[in-house]
Design a protein around this motif. Structure first.
Motif, PDB file in Angstrom:
ATOM      1  N   GLY A  53       0.815  -1.213   0.000  1.00 14.22           N
ATOM      2  CA  GLY A  53       0.000   0.000   0.000  1.00 14.22           C
ATOM      3  C   GLY A  53       0.846   1.260   0.000  1.00 14.22           C
ATOM      4  O   GLY A  53       0.551   2.220  -0.713  1.00 14.22           O
ATOM      5  N   LEU A  54       1.908   1.257   0.797  1.00  9.42           N
ATOM      6  CA  LEU A  54       2.787   2.428   0.837  1.00  9.42           C
ATOM      7  C   LEU A  54       3.471   2.646  -0.504  1.00  9.42           C
ATOM      8  O   LEU A  54       3.563   3.781  -0.984  1.00  9.42           O
ATOM      9  CB  LEU A  54       3.822   2.269   1.951  1.00  9.42           C
ATOM     10  N   VAL A  55       3.929   1.570  -1.124  1.00  7.93           N
ATOM     11  CA  VAL A  55       4.592   1.691  -2.434  1.00  7.93           C
ATOM     12  C   VAL A  55       3.608   2.214  -3.485  1.00  7.93           C
ATOM     13  O   VAL A  55       3.932   3.128  -4.257  1.00  7.93           O
ATOM     14  CB  VAL A  55       5.193   0.334  -2.865  1.00  7.93           C
ATOM     15  N   VAL A  56       2.391   1.673  -3.504  1.00  9.59           N
ATOM     16  CA  VAL A  56       1.386   2.129  -4.467  1.00  9.59           C
ATOM     17  C   VAL A  56       1.035   3.593  -4.233  1.00  9.59           C
ATOM     18  O   VAL A  56       0.920   4.386  -5.180  1.00  9.59           O
ATOM     19  CB  VAL A  56       0.111   1.242  -4.386  1.00  9.59           C
ATOM     20  N   LEU A  57       0.901   3.984  -2.981  1.00 14.64           N
ATOM     21  CA  LEU A  57       0.551   5.370  -2.669  1.00 14.64           C
ATOM     22  C   LEU A  57       1.671   6.329  -3.063  1.00 14.64           C
ATOM     23  O   LEU A  57       1.400   7.425  -3.591  1.00 14.64           O
ATOM     24  CB  LEU A  57       0.241   5.492  -1.183  1.00 14.64           C
ATOM     25  N   GLN A  58       2.915   5.941  -2.847  1.00 16.61           N
ATOM     26  CA  GLN A  58       4.036   6.804  -3.236  1.00 16.61           C
ATOM     27  C   GLN A  58       4.141   6.932  -4.760  1.00 16.61           C
ATOM     28  O   GLN A  58       4.441   8.006  -5.280  1.00 16.61           O
ATOM     29  CB  GLN A  58       5.346   6.269  -2.648  1.00 16.61           C
ATOM     30  N   GLN A  59       3.887   5.844  -5.478  1.00 18.73           N
ATOM     31  CA  GLN A  59       3.900   5.909  -6.943  1.00 18.73           C
ATOM     32  C   GLN A  59       2.773   6.796  -7.460  1.00 18.73           C
ATOM     33  O   GLN A  59       2.956   7.544  -8.424  1.00 18.73           O
ATOM     34  CB  GLN A  59       3.790   4.499  -7.541  1.00 18.73           C
ATOM     35  N   THR A  60       1.624   6.710  -6.822  1.00 16.62           N
ATOM     36  CA  THR A  60       0.502   7.565  -7.215  1.00 16.62           C
ATOM     37  C   THR A  60       0.840   9.026  -6.961  1.00 16.62           C
ATOM     38  O   THR A  60       0.542   9.887  -7.791  1.00 16.62           O
ATOM     39  CB  THR A  60      -0.775   7.184  -6.439  1.00 16.62           C
ATOM     40  N   ALA A  61       1.440   9.309  -5.825  1.00 16.91           N
ATOM     41  CA  ALA A  61       1.807  10.688  -5.499  1.00 16.91           C
ATOM     42  C   ALA A  61       2.808  11.245  -6.506  1.00 16.91           C
ATOM     43  O   ALA A  61       2.750  12.424  -6.859  1.00 16.91           O
ATOM     44  CB  ALA A  61       2.387  10.761  -4.095  1.00 16.91           C
ATOM     45  N   LYS A  62       3.709  10.389  -6.965  1.00 14.52           N
ATOM     46  CA  LYS A  62       4.725  10.842  -7.925  1.00 14.52           C
ATOM     47  C   LYS A  62       4.120  11.056  -9.316  1.00 14.52           C
ATOM     48  O   LYS A  62       4.392  12.061  -9.971  1.00 14.52           O
ATOM     49  CB  LYS A  62       5.854   9.824  -7.994  1.00 14.52           C
ATOM     50  N   ASN A  63       3.289  10.114  -9.765  1.00 15.63           N
ATOM     51  CA  ASN A  63       2.787  10.158 -11.138  1.00 15.63           C
ATOM     52  C   ASN A  63       1.474  10.936 -11.292  1.00 15.63           C
ATOM     53  O   ASN A  63       1.261  11.565 -12.317  1.00 15.63           O
ATOM     54  CB  ASN A  63       2.589   8.737 -11.666  1.00 15.63           C
ATOM     55  N   TYR A  64       0.595  10.843 -10.294  1.00 10.66           N
ATOM     56  CA  TYR A  64      -0.710  11.487 -10.370  1.00 10.66           C
ATOM     57  C   TYR A  64      -1.018  12.204  -9.058  1.00 10.66           C
ATOM     58  O   TYR A  64      -1.859  11.747  -8.277  1.00 10.66           O
ATOM     59  CB  TYR A  64      -1.812  10.455 -10.647  1.00 10.66           C
ATOM     60  N   PRO A  65      -0.349  13.321  -8.783  1.00  5.01           N
ATOM     61  CA  PRO A  65      -0.552  13.979  -7.485  1.00  5.01           C
ATOM     62  C   PRO A  65      -1.992  14.445  -7.257  1.00  5.01           C
ATOM     63  O   PRO A  65      -2.442  14.528  -6.126  1.00  5.01           O
ATOM     64  CB  PRO A  65       0.421  15.159  -7.517  1.00  5.01           C
ATOM     65  N   GLN A  66      -2.730  14.705  -8.313  1.00  9.18           N
ATOM     66  CA  GLN A  66      -4.109  15.154  -8.159  1.00  9.18           C
ATOM     67  C   GLN A  66      -5.023  14.033  -7.651  1.00  9.18           C
ATOM     68  O   GLN A  66      -6.101  14.295  -7.130  1.00  9.18           O
ATOM     69  CB  GLN A  66      -4.666  15.737  -9.468  1.00  9.18           C
ATOM     70  N   LEU A  67      -4.596  12.781  -7.771  1.00  9.65           N
ATOM     71  CA  LEU A  67      -5.388  11.635  -7.315  1.00  9.65           C
ATOM     72  C   LEU A  67      -4.934  11.097  -5.961  1.00  9.65           C
ATOM     73  O   LEU A  67      -5.461  10.089  -5.498  1.00  9.65           O
ATOM     74  CB  LEU A  67      -5.308  10.496  -8.338  1.00  9.65           C
ATOM     75  N   PHE A  68      -3.989  11.780  -5.323  1.00  7.04           N
ATOM     76  CA  PHE A  68      -3.348  11.238  -4.127  1.00  7.04           C
ATOM     77  C   PHE A  68      -4.345  10.971  -2.997  1.00  7.04           C
ATOM     78  O   PHE A  68      -4.367   9.883  -2.430  1.00  7.04           O
ATOM     79  CB  PHE A  68      -2.257  12.196  -3.648  1.00  7.04           C
ATOM     80  N   GLN A  69      -5.176  11.932  -2.663  1.00  4.61           N
ATOM     81  CA  GLN A  69      -6.101  11.755  -1.541  1.00  4.61           C
ATOM     82  C   GLN A  69      -7.138  10.678  -1.844  1.00  4.61           C
ATOM     83  O   GLN A  69      -7.412   9.822  -1.001  1.00  4.61           O
ATOM     84  CB  GLN A  69      -6.785  13.065  -1.198  1.00  4.61           C
ATOM     85  N   MET A  70      -7.695  10.707  -3.045  1.00  3.47           N
ATOM     86  CA  MET A  70      -8.676   9.695  -3.411  1.00  3.47           C
ATOM     87  C   MET A  70      -8.034   8.301  -3.416  1.00  3.47           C
ATOM     88  O   MET A  70      -8.627   7.336  -2.941  1.00  3.47           O
ATOM     89  CB  MET A  70      -9.261   9.994  -4.787  1.00  3.47           C
ATOM     90  N   MET A  71      -6.817   8.217  -3.915  1.00  2.00           N
ATOM     91  CA  MET A  71      -6.127   6.926  -3.954  1.00  2.00           C
ATOM     92  C   MET A  71      -5.837   6.421  -2.544  1.00  2.00           C
ATOM     93  O   MET A  71      -5.912   5.218  -2.291  1.00  2.00           O
ATOM     94  CB  MET A  71      -4.836   7.059  -4.758  1.00  2.00           C
ATOM     95  N   GLY A  72      -5.521   7.322  -1.633  1.00  2.00           N
ATOM     96  CA  GLY A  72      -5.286   6.927  -0.251  1.00  2.00           C
ATOM     97  C   GLY A  72      -6.525   6.310   0.369  1.00  2.00           C
ATOM     98  O   GLY A  72      -6.454   5.263   1.027  1.00  2.00           O
ATOM     99  N   LEU A  73      -7.665   6.925   0.152  1.00  2.00           N
ATOM    100  CA  LEU A  73      -8.917   6.377   0.682  1.00  2.00           C
ATOM    101  C   LEU A  73      -9.248   5.032   0.039  1.00  2.00           C
ATOM    102  O   LEU A  73      -9.650   4.088   0.727  1.00  2.00           O
ATOM    103  CB  LEU A  73     -10.052   7.367   0.462  1.00  2.00           C
ATOM    104  N   LEU A  74      -9.074   4.941  -1.256  1.00  2.00           N
ATOM    105  CA  LEU A  74      -9.331   3.682  -1.952  1.00  2.00           C
ATOM    106  C   LEU A  74      -8.368   2.593  -1.492  1.00  2.00           C
ATOM    107  O   LEU A  74      -8.761   1.450  -1.267  1.00  2.00           O
ATOM    108  CB  LEU A  74      -9.221   3.879  -3.469  1.00  2.00           C
ATOM    109  N   LEU A  75      -7.127   2.961  -1.315  1.00  2.00           N
ATOM    110  CA  LEU A  75      -6.110   2.001  -0.904  1.00  2.00           C
ATOM    111  C   LEU A  75      -6.409   1.418   0.473  1.00  2.00           C
ATOM    112  O   LEU A  75      -6.322   0.203   0.674  1.00  2.00           O
ATOM    113  CB  LEU A  75      -4.736   2.670  -0.899  1.00  2.00           C
ATOM    114  N   TYR A  76      -6.788   2.257   1.416  1.00  2.00           N
ATOM    115  CA  TYR A  76      -7.096   1.749   2.756  1.00  2.00           C
ATOM    116  C   TYR A  76      -8.325   0.850   2.728  1.00  2.00           C
ATOM    117  O   TYR A  76      -8.387  -0.144   3.449  1.00  2.00           O
ATOM    118  CB  TYR A  76      -7.260   2.887   3.754  1.00  2.00           C
ATOM    119  N   SER A  77      -9.281   1.170   1.894  1.00  2.00           N
ATOM    120  CA  SER A  77     -10.459   0.305   1.758  1.00  2.00           C
ATOM    121  C   SER A  77     -10.060  -1.056   1.184  1.00  2.00           C
ATOM    122  O   SER A  77     -10.526  -2.101   1.652  1.00  2.00           O
ATOM    123  CB  SER A  77     -11.502   0.956   0.847  1.00  2.00           C
ATOM    124  N   VAL A  78      -9.213  -1.055   0.180  1.00  2.00           N
ATOM    125  CA  VAL A  78      -8.756  -2.310  -0.431  1.00  2.00           C
ATOM    126  C   VAL A  78      -7.930  -3.117   0.573  1.00  2.00           C
ATOM    127  O   VAL A  78      -8.058  -4.346   0.646  1.00  2.00           O
ATOM    128  CB  VAL A  78      -7.963  -2.035  -1.722  1.00  2.00           C
TER     129      VAL A  78
END
Length: 145
Positions: A53-78
């Protein structure tokens, strides 16, 4: 993975593995071999799920910073769903002691979250790139002559 990302991963991984070693020793002393196996599986599950989860979230932050918060919520749910599926799959198992597994899972998760929080607070990560601010100022300053 950037050096900050690797550092955050290590800051969360090391205390979690240390807590896992303690949980294995305690479980082995209290329950026996099945308890030790349950503690090992609980620790590995936390490390795999939270680390991925941490690796996926860091990659999202690097590549798609506008999706970071939404991805964090989705990631914790998954992550919760993955752990729930694992729990449902092995709820009646005799391979390991389920109480030792559950307490280790809870403890390792809390240690991971605390260590990750501490790592983020201690990290000196710039949220503004000073080099790009200087270059932008130089571009908009106009002609020097």
């Amino acid at each position: 993975m950037q050096s900050n990302d690797a550092r955050l991963l290590v800051h969360a991984l090391v205390p979690t593995l240390a807590a896992g070693v303690v949980a294995v020793a305690v479980s082995a002393a209290l329950v026996g071999g099945a308890g030790a196996v349950g503690a090992v599986i609980g620790t590995l599950l936390v490390v795999l799920v939270m680390g991925a989860g941490l690796v996926v979230l860091q990659q999202t932050a690097k590549n798609y910073p506008q999706l970071f918060q939404m991805m964090g919520l989705l990631l914790y749910s998954v992550q919760i769903l993955l752990v729930a599926v694992f729990l449902l799959t092995f709820k009646d198992t005799t391979l390991f002691d389920t109480k030792a597994f559950a307490f280790t899972l809870l403890g390792a998760t809390l240690v991971w979250i605390a260590a990750q929080t501490r790592g983020h607070m201690k990290a000196k990560i710039l949220y503004v790139d000073p080099d790009s601010a200087e270059a932008k100022k130089a571009e908009t300053a106009g002609s020097p002559t």
